[in-house]
Enzyme design. Structure first.
Site, PDB file in Angstrom:
ATOM      1  N   LYS A 333     -15.733 -33.306 -15.344  1.00 20.10           N
ATOM      2  CA  LYS A 333     -14.925 -34.390 -15.705  1.00 20.10           C
ATOM      3  C   LYS A 333     -15.930 -35.087 -16.555  1.00 20.10           C
ATOM      4  O   LYS A 333     -15.802 -35.646 -17.743  1.00 20.10           O
ATOM      5  CB  LYS A 333     -14.732 -35.360 -14.710  1.00 20.10           C
ATOM      6  CG  LYS A 333     -14.154 -36.551 -14.960  1.00 20.10           C
ATOM      7  CD  LYS A 333     -13.340 -37.226 -13.614  1.00 20.10           C
ATOM      8  CE  LYS A 333     -13.903 -37.583 -12.380  1.00 20.10           C
ATOM      9  NZ  LYS A 333     -14.571 -39.015 -12.691  1.00 20.10           N
ATOM     10  N   SER A 334     -17.280 -35.164 -16.117  1.00 19.52           N
ATOM     11  CA  SER A 334     -18.248 -35.860 -17.120  1.00 19.52           C
ATOM     12  C   SER A 334     -18.311 -35.453 -18.432  1.00 19.52           C
ATOM     13  O   SER A 334     -18.478 -35.975 -19.345  1.00 19.52           O
ATOM     14  CB  SER A 334     -19.705 -35.972 -16.407  1.00 19.52           C
ATOM     15  OG  SER A 334     -19.612 -36.643 -15.079  1.00 19.52           O
ATOM     16  N   GLY A 406     -13.918 -44.959 -14.446  1.00 13.83           N
ATOM     17  CA  GLY A 406     -15.125 -45.765 -14.580  1.00 13.83           C
ATOM     18  C   GLY A 406     -16.164 -45.329 -15.729  1.00 13.83           C
ATOM     19  O   GLY A 406     -16.654 -45.895 -16.557  1.00 13.83           O
ATOM     20  N   ARG A 434     -14.280 -52.922 -10.160  1.00 12.94           N
ATOM     21  CA  ARG A 434     -15.695 -52.243 -10.278  1.00 12.94           C
ATOM     22  C   ARG A 434     -16.555 -53.222 -11.290  1.00 12.94           C
ATOM     23  O   ARG A 434     -15.928 -53.728 -12.039  1.00 12.94           O
ATOM     24  CB  ARG A 434     -15.615 -51.071 -10.856  1.00 12.94           C
ATOM     25  CG  ARG A 434     -14.697 -49.950  -9.534  1.00 12.94           C
ATOM     26  CD  ARG A 434     -14.640 -48.662 -10.108  1.00 12.94           C
ATOM     27  NE  ARG A 434     -15.956 -47.888 -10.018  1.00 12.94           N
ATOM     28  CZ  ARG A 434     -16.086 -46.454 -10.386  1.00 12.94           C
ATOM     29  NH1 ARG A 434     -14.768 -45.946 -10.712  1.00 12.94           N
ATOM     30  NH2 ARG A 434     -17.085 -46.025 -10.246  1.00 12.94           N
ATOM     31  N   ASP A 627     -21.295 -37.927  -6.348  1.00 14.73           N
ATOM     32  CA  ASP A 627     -19.839 -37.956  -6.177  1.00 14.73           C
ATOM     33  C   ASP A 627     -19.562 -37.019  -4.994  1.00 14.73           C
ATOM     34  O   ASP A 627     -18.401 -36.983  -4.527  1.00 14.73           O
ATOM     35  CB  ASP A 627     -19.334 -37.506  -7.522  1.00 14.73           C
ATOM     36  CG  ASP A 627     -19.395 -38.421  -8.665  1.00 14.73           C
ATOM     37  OD1 ASP A 627     -19.534 -39.585  -8.187  1.00 14.73           O
ATOM     38  OD2 ASP A 627     -19.488 -37.991  -9.660  1.00 14.73           O
ATOM     39  N   LYS A 654     -17.885 -47.025  -5.983  1.00 15.21           N
ATOM     40  CA  LYS A 654     -17.110 -46.062  -6.870  1.00 15.21           C
ATOM     41  C   LYS A 654     -15.538 -46.431  -6.786  1.00 15.21           C
ATOM     42  O   LYS A 654     -15.248 -47.465  -6.677  1.00 15.21           O
ATOM     43  CB  LYS A 654     -17.442 -44.707  -6.085  1.00 15.21           C
ATOM     44  CG  LYS A 654     -18.905 -44.293  -6.105  1.00 15.21           C
ATOM     45  CD  LYS A 654     -19.462 -44.046  -7.397  1.00 15.21           C
ATOM     46  CE  LYS A 654     -20.606 -43.476  -7.768  1.00 15.21           C
ATOM     47  NZ  LYS A 654     -21.239 -43.424  -8.903  1.00 15.21           N
ATOM     48  N   ARG A 658     -16.831 -45.896  -0.726  1.00 11.99           N
ATOM     49  CA  ARG A 658     -16.829 -44.549  -0.172  1.00 11.99           C
ATOM     50  C   ARG A 658     -17.460 -44.649   1.325  1.00 11.99           C
ATOM     51  O   ARG A 658     -17.135 -43.953   2.060  1.00 11.99           O
ATOM     52  CB  ARG A 658     -17.356 -43.500  -1.060  1.00 11.99           C
ATOM     53  CG  ARG A 658     -16.544 -43.452  -2.233  1.00 11.99           C
ATOM     54  CD  ARG A 658     -16.619 -42.258  -3.002  1.00 11.99           C
ATOM     55  NE  ARG A 658     -15.898 -41.880  -3.909  1.00 11.99           N
ATOM     56  CZ  ARG A 658     -15.716 -41.246  -5.068  1.00 11.99           C
ATOM     57  NH1 ARG A 658     -16.986 -40.758  -5.629  1.00 11.99           N
ATOM     58  NH2 ARG A 658     -14.889 -41.086  -5.891  1.00 11.99           N
ATOM     59  N   ARG A 705     -11.591 -38.466  -4.396  1.00 12.97           N
ATOM     60  CA  ARG A 705     -12.550 -37.809  -3.585  1.00 12.97           C
ATOM     61  C   ARG A 705     -12.403 -38.083  -1.920  1.00 12.97           C
ATOM     62  O   ARG A 705     -12.482 -37.202  -1.021  1.00 12.97           O
ATOM     63  CB  ARG A 705     -13.634 -38.061  -4.110  1.00 12.97           C
ATOM     64  CG  ARG A 705     -13.848 -37.687  -5.539  1.00 12.97           C
ATOM     65  CD  ARG A 705     -15.455 -37.541  -5.894  1.00 12.97           C
ATOM     66  NE  ARG A 705     -15.689 -37.377  -7.314  1.00 12.97           N
ATOM     67  CZ  ARG A 705     -15.400 -36.473  -8.015  1.00 12.97           C
ATOM     68  NH1 ARG A 705     -14.606 -35.389  -7.685  1.00 12.97           N
ATOM     69  NH2 ARG A 705     -15.475 -36.461  -9.423  1.00 12.97           N
TER      70      ARG A 705
HETATM   71  C1  S3P Z   1     -20.697 -40.164 -14.096  1.00 10.96           C
HETATM   72  C2  S3P Z   1     -21.778 -40.713 -13.497  1.00 10.96           C
HETATM   73  C3  S3P Z   1     -21.738 -41.194 -12.099  1.00 10.96           C
HETATM   74  C4  S3P Z   1     -20.597 -40.404 -11.390  1.00 10.96           C
HETATM   75  C5  S3P Z   1     -19.392 -40.609 -12.163  1.00 10.96           C
HETATM   76  C6  S3P Z   1     -19.526 -39.862 -13.463  1.00 10.96           C
HETATM   77  C7  S3P Z   1     -20.942 -39.819 -15.667  1.00 10.96           C
HETATM   78  O1  S3P Z   1     -21.691 -42.597 -11.994  1.00 10.96           O
HETATM   79  O2  S3P Z   1     -20.516 -41.206 -10.109  1.00 10.96           O
HETATM   80  O3  S3P Z   1     -18.365 -39.963 -11.365  1.00 10.96           O
HETATM   81  O4  S3P Z   1     -20.074 -38.906 -16.082  1.00 10.96           O
HETATM   82  O5  S3P Z   1     -21.840 -40.326 -16.218  1.00 10.96           O
HETATM   83  P1  S3P Z   1     -22.779 -43.786 -12.151  1.00 10.96           P
HETATM   84  O6  S3P Z   1     -23.386 -43.573 -13.424  1.00 10.96           O
HETATM   85  O7  S3P Z   1     -22.221 -44.834 -11.642  1.00 10.96           O
HETATM   86  O8  S3P Z   1     -23.781 -43.245 -10.784  1.00 10.96           O
END
Ligand code: S3P
Length: 754
Positions: A333-334, A406, A434, A627, A654, A658, A705
């Protein structure tokens, strides 16, 4: 809902009035003391209405028909309304307690004006309304009892409209099968000018233009699909439409100006053979059309979010069993989010493989389309992005909606702070709770102008055209999203943007920037870049998401007899906390076939069941597994002894809190746990071969999740686990159910019945 009216008078028995009568008949409005009568200047229409069984009686004059009516529906063309209202005014003054009047006109402001002049003020028992349904056919003969089913009816009550009158008009339309909503008069007229009046104008104009050019109508013989689809509505009633364009003149002209601007742009593109501009417009339009269609069918991701904010899918997972086989989970996803973002800003065409077709990353993709980027796909994980360069994005026509994502909202905040135009970022109910201050505050230090809602929550309103200056930022929390947001803003900032992280977080942004030829430097915990450079398109191969793989790793780790291979999983060192933690707990987990694809390391993860033991989770692993904790808590519930987690306060902000959500769920299953502000203690274990806890009914709180974690928990439960609110699994893991079944879980999904 039952209609309480005794006698309904329809003034104007054409398609709309006749269909209303037909729909009311179908809903059972008939019999003792319940009558529908109609008035129409054409006696033939009244006769036809009686013959069709739609009305009891009627006539061509209003006066003899109004007496004794409880509800009057004005269904004459818009410009004829004033005359009818004048006639009604005298009668209303004399006697008519409890009577309610409504109309079906396509424009509302002029009707309010007409009512004010006819009655001396806007009567409180007059509820202006508009059914958004029709047909190019006219006359009572075309009446159709189904015309309003599933269509919207817009009511435009005033502040002093009688609530009883409003309720009765609402009941009338609900009985026809329509969905009733309310809107302000001005908004109604603007919306309709664009969605209905403008298309009618264009259809009339196109047919007339072609007909004039071809007197003998020769070319119409060859006019098939496109012409027919585009011009069907040009067969509509001319008088009615003349009235509408007179009544809604200003709003129509405004819509027409916008349209002419668009046509002129497209004309220039065609003239100049500007293939990019054409492709961008067609692509945007084509996707908007598909999106719009799915919105109408309520199947798109945005539609689902907006119309059913509290997802309504329920999982039922049977207890026991194990998992085995070889599978590949969807793309990371990232990395998927970032591939679209950098691809859009790059010069050249970026080809992406393995893109995650989940709702979150699709929201990012859609947002760039709305900013003028031509993007082809996704087709089975392949996406082609026609980059527009660092300064090539265009102002979107409305707020950018990013759903549950997010990452999208925070990274966009940085990227959009550097643009020349204003933007607004909105999201679903979960995202709206959030914290965004964590990105808005440092961006403001860089010179960005950003407004948030109370408490630093979305929506974010970002002012364009600001001069950004690089800063050195000491991040108060270990967050890759904040780091990435600032680096993206830094691309547009003067000088250096430096970010120091309290602990290493995922570095996909830095890697991908480097892959696109943009120098990012790092020294220890600090990384930095200098603004003003450019990105050059490069191919991206997205590995499988270790966060999605985690659910199956834990499934295999907790269920005796399991033997599973997860192929092509990204094992970026900033993401492998879950592997380290499971290995510390005693999992039989091995990395095979390690290799590098497009700047990211990948491996096949081979895991077999082995008994787990509780551990104190090393605090430095926390950001590397951030995550993965919902699934790791399930592993802990199956590990002998106590597992302790601290330093994980981030889990509270999150997609859900969670820590709380998992503690609640574990308690339902009977797993002993103690919640801390920044962590949890979980007491796990049980018989080697039997269940370790009970079943039960879990609320995932709409968090993907949490839903998937409890689905795999069922493997060691003594009875079924039911999980509510699972629709958001599609944000990160489309196809979860199928893969889960493929490896051996026994799982059903169904609509929740509330
Ligand atoms: C992510 C960073 C993380 C992760 C999110 C994806 C990203 O969040 O929890 O699912 O793609 O940079 P945080 O930066 O808030 O820790």
């Amino acid at each position: 809902m039952r209609i309480e009216e005794s006698r309904i008078l329809i003034v104007g028995l054409g398609l709309i009035g006749g269909s209303l009568a037909a729909a009311l008949r179908r809903s059972g409005f008939a019999g003792e003391g319940r009558e529908i009568v109609a008035c129409d200047p054409d006696a033939g229409e009244i006769e036809r209405g009686i013959a069709m069984g739609l009305i009891e009686r009627g006539g061509t004059r209003l006066a003899p028909l109004v007496e004794g009516c409880s509800l009057i529906v004005l269904a004459v063309p818009v410009l004829a309304m004033r005359g009818v209202m004048d006639e009604l005014a005298g009668w209303l003054e004399r006697a008519a307690p409890g009577v309610v009047i409504t109309d079906v006109g396509s424009t509302k402001a002029t009707l309010r004006e007409a009512a004010r002049s006819a009655f001396g003020r806007m009567p409180t028992n007059l509820v202006l309304g508009h059914p958004i349904a029709g047909s190019e056919k006219s006359g009572v003969a075309a009446a159709n009892a189904e015309l309003y089913v599933g269509h919207k009816v817009i009511l435009t009550p005033q502040a002093d409209t009688d609530p009883d009158a409003l309720a009765r008009v609402r009941a009338l339309w609900v009985a026809t099968g329509a969905e009733v909503l309310e809107m302000e008069i001005e908004r109604h007229d603007q919306v309709l000018a664009r969605t209905s009046h403008l298309p009618h104008l264009l259809a009339f104009s196109l047919v007339d233009t072609l007909a004039r050019q071809d007197e003998r109508l020769e070319i119409f013989r060859y006019a098939a699909g496109g012409f027919r689809d585009f011009t069907r509505i040009a067969g509509s009633d001319p008088v009615m439409w003349r009235d509408i364009f007179i009544a809604n003149r200003d709003a129509v002209l405004e819509a027409l100006d916008d349209f002419e601007g668009g046509v002129a742009r497209l004309r220039r593109a065609v003239e100049a053979g500007d293939t990019d501009a054409m492709l961008a417009t067609f692509d945007r339009a084509s996707h908007a059309r598909h999106y719009f269609e799915s919105l109408l069918n309520q199947t798109s991701y945005q539609a689902e979010y907006q119309m059913q904010p509290h997802g309504n899918l329920r999982y039922r997972v049977s207890p026991g069993g194990g998992v085995s086989g070889r599978i590949r989970v969807p793309g990371d996803k990232s990395i998927s989010h970032r591939s679209i973002m950098l691809g859009a800003l790059a010069e050249g065409v970026t080809e992406v493989k393995g893109f995650l077709e989940g709702e979150d990353s699709l929201a990012t993709l859609q947002a760039f389309r709305e900013m003028g980027v031509a993007i082809e796909g996704p087709h089975q994980g392949r996406v082609t992005i026609h980059g527009v360069g660092m300064r090539g994005l265009k102002a979107p026509s409305g707020p950018l909606y990013v759903g549950n994502a997010g990452t999208a909202m925070r990274l966009f905040a940085g990227l959009l702070a550097g643009q020349a135009f204003d933007t607004e970022l909105t999201g679903d109910a979960s995202l709206t709770k959030r914290p965004m201050g964590r990105v808005a505050d440092p961006l403001r230090e860089m010179g960005a102008v950003i407004e948030t809602a109370e408490g630093g929550r979305p929506p974010l309103k970002i002012k364009g055209g600001q001069r950004l200056t690089g800063i050195a930022y000491d991040m108060p929390m270990a967050s890759a999203q904040v780091k990435s947001c600032l680096l993206l803003a830094g691309l547009y900032a003067e000088g250096e943007t430096r970010v120091r992280e309290p602990a290493p977080t995922r570095d996909h942004t830095e890697r991908m920037l480097a892959g696109f030829g943009y120098a990012v430097q790092r020294d220890g915990n600090t990384c930095w870049l200098t603004g003003g450079g450019k990105l050059i398109a490069a191919p991206i191969d997205v590995p499988s998401d270790i966060s999605s793989a985690t659910f199956f790793l834990v499934a295999a780790a907790i269920s005796p007899g399991s033997d599973l291979v997860l192929e092509h999983v990204g094992i970026n060192p900033t993401r492998i906390g879950v592997i380290n933690i499971l290995q510390l707990m005693g999992a039989d987990l091995h990395l095979e076939n390690q290799r590098e694809v497009g700047g990211e390391p990948v491996a096949d993860l081979h895991i077999r069941y082995a008994p787990l033991k509780g551990i104190d989770i090393p605090v430095e692993q926390v950001p590397l597994a951030i995550d993965e904790f919902p699934a790791l808590f399930v592993a802990a519930a199956n590990a002998e002894g106590v597992t302790r987690l601290r330093g994980a306060g981030e889990l509270r902000v999150k997609e859900s809190d969670r820590l709380q959500a998992m503690a609640n769920g574990l308690t339902v299953l009977g797993v002993e746990n103690r919640l801390h502000e920044d962590g949890i203690d979980i007491v796990g274990g049980g018989p080697e071969d039997g269940p370790n806890y009970g079943g039960g009914h879990i609320d995932s709180l709409g968090d993907h999740r949490i839903a998937m974690a409890f689905a795999i928990a069922a493997l060691r439960a003594s009875s079924e686990i039911i999980i509510d609110d699972c629709a958001n699994v599609a944000t990160s893991f489309p196809g979860f159910i199928d893969l889960a079944r493929r490896v051996g879980l026994v799982l059903e999904e169904a609509q929740e019945v509330s």
